[in-house]
Motif scaffolding. Structure first.
Motif, mmCIF file in Angstrom:
data_model
loop_
_atom_site.group_PDB
_atom_site.id
_atom_site.type_symbol
_atom_site.label_atom_id
_atom_site.label_comp_id
_atom_site.label_asym_id
_atom_site.label_seq_id
_atom_site.Cartn_x
_atom_site.Cartn_y
_atom_site.Cartn_z
ATOM 1 N N THR A 73 0.822 -1.214 0.000
ATOM 2 C CA THR A 73 0.000 0.000 0.000
ATOM 3 C C THR A 73 0.857 1.266 0.000
ATOM 4 O O THR A 73 1.963 1.298 0.548
ATOM 5 C CB THR A 73 -0.941 0.043 1.227
ATOM 6 O OG1 THR A 73 -0.155 0.126 2.418
ATOM 7 C CG2 THR A 73 -1.843 -1.175 1.274
ATOM 8 N N ILE A 74 0.314 2.280 -0.621
ATOM 9 C CA ILE A 74 0.978 3.583 -0.662
ATOM 10 C C ILE A 74 0.998 4.182 0.737
ATOM 11 O O ILE A 74 1.957 4.851 1.131
ATOM 12 C CB ILE A 74 0.269 4.510 -1.669
ATOM 13 C CG1 ILE A 74 0.339 3.895 -3.076
ATOM 14 C CG2 ILE A 74 0.891 5.908 -1.662
ATOM 15 C CD1 ILE A 74 -0.544 4.576 -4.097
ATOM 16 N N GLN A 75 -0.045 3.935 1.538
ATOM 17 C CA GLN A 75 -0.087 4.482 2.889
ATOM 18 C C GLN A 75 1.045 3.937 3.745
ATOM 19 O O GLN A 75 1.642 4.670 4.525
ATOM 20 C CB GLN A 75 -1.432 4.215 3.561
ATOM 21 C CG GLN A 75 -1.547 4.863 4.941
ATOM 22 C CD GLN A 75 -1.375 6.376 4.893
ATOM 23 O OE1 GLN A 75 -2.138 7.071 4.246
ATOM 24 N NE2 GLN A 75 -0.356 6.912 5.569
ATOM 25 N N LYS A 76 1.385 2.634 3.613
ATOM 26 C CA LYS A 76 2.506 2.068 4.372
ATOM 27 C C LYS A 76 3.802 2.769 3.972
ATOM 28 O O LYS A 76 4.625 3.121 4.815
ATOM 29 C CB LYS A 76 2.607 0.565 4.131
ATOM 30 C CG LYS A 76 3.800 -0.097 4.782
ATOM 31 C CD LYS A 76 3.772 -0.011 6.296
ATOM 32 C CE LYS A 76 4.954 -0.788 6.877
ATOM 33 N NZ LYS A 76 5.015 -0.697 8.330
ATOM 34 N N ALA A 77 3.968 3.021 2.669
ATOM 35 C CA ALA A 77 5.154 3.737 2.196
ATOM 36 C C ALA A 77 5.180 5.163 2.739
ATOM 37 O O ALA A 77 6.225 5.665 3.160
ATOM 38 C CB ALA A 77 5.182 3.737 0.673
ATOM 39 N N ALA A 78 4.023 5.822 2.740
ATOM 40 C CA ALA A 78 3.933 7.190 3.247
ATOM 41 C C ALA A 78 4.264 7.247 4.735
ATOM 42 O O ALA A 78 4.987 8.140 5.189
ATOM 43 C CB ALA A 78 2.539 7.756 2.990
#
Length: 121
Positions: A73-78
């Protein structure tokens, strides 16, 4: 600033300080159109984003976020990028092709930016 009737068309196209925003835009937003450091946008040096984080549809949020073991997920990266940001380390989040149906909350700083980009071939 006084705006005479008939001068709006000219003012709408002039960029006195060369910052990419017209004098008209800067005036409407309350910025000084003669000062290049006074503009509605922020200038970020992408070279300061030294930490690479990868996201892919075949990834997992329990991975390390590397090219070989990307996040899902992009949120985990963010979230990872924002943690690095608190230590003064900028990050680049590279998103591999795919559809990511999620909302993402992200914030960074000029000194340690978070740059989000699509993967390139």
């Amino acid at each position: 600033m006084m705006l005479a009737v008939g001068s709006a068309a000219c003012l709408a196209q002039v960029d006195t300080d060369g910052d990419g925003y017209t004098d008209f835009e800067e005036t409407l937003l309350g910025f000084n159109p003669s000062d290049p450091s006074s503009h509605p946008g922020a200038t970020v040096s992408e070279n300061l984003a030294t930490n690479l984080i990868y996201v892919a549809k075949n990834g997992s949020d329990s991975n390390l976020g590397t090219a070989a073991a990307p996040y899902l997920t992009i949120q985990k990266a963010a979230t990872t990028a924002m943690t690095k940001n608190q230590s003064g380390i900028g990050s680049r989040i590279v998103i591999m092709p795919g559809t990511y149906p999620e909302s993402v909350s992200i914030s960074g700083s000029i000194a340690a930016p978070i740059v989000v980009s699509a993967a390139t071939n």
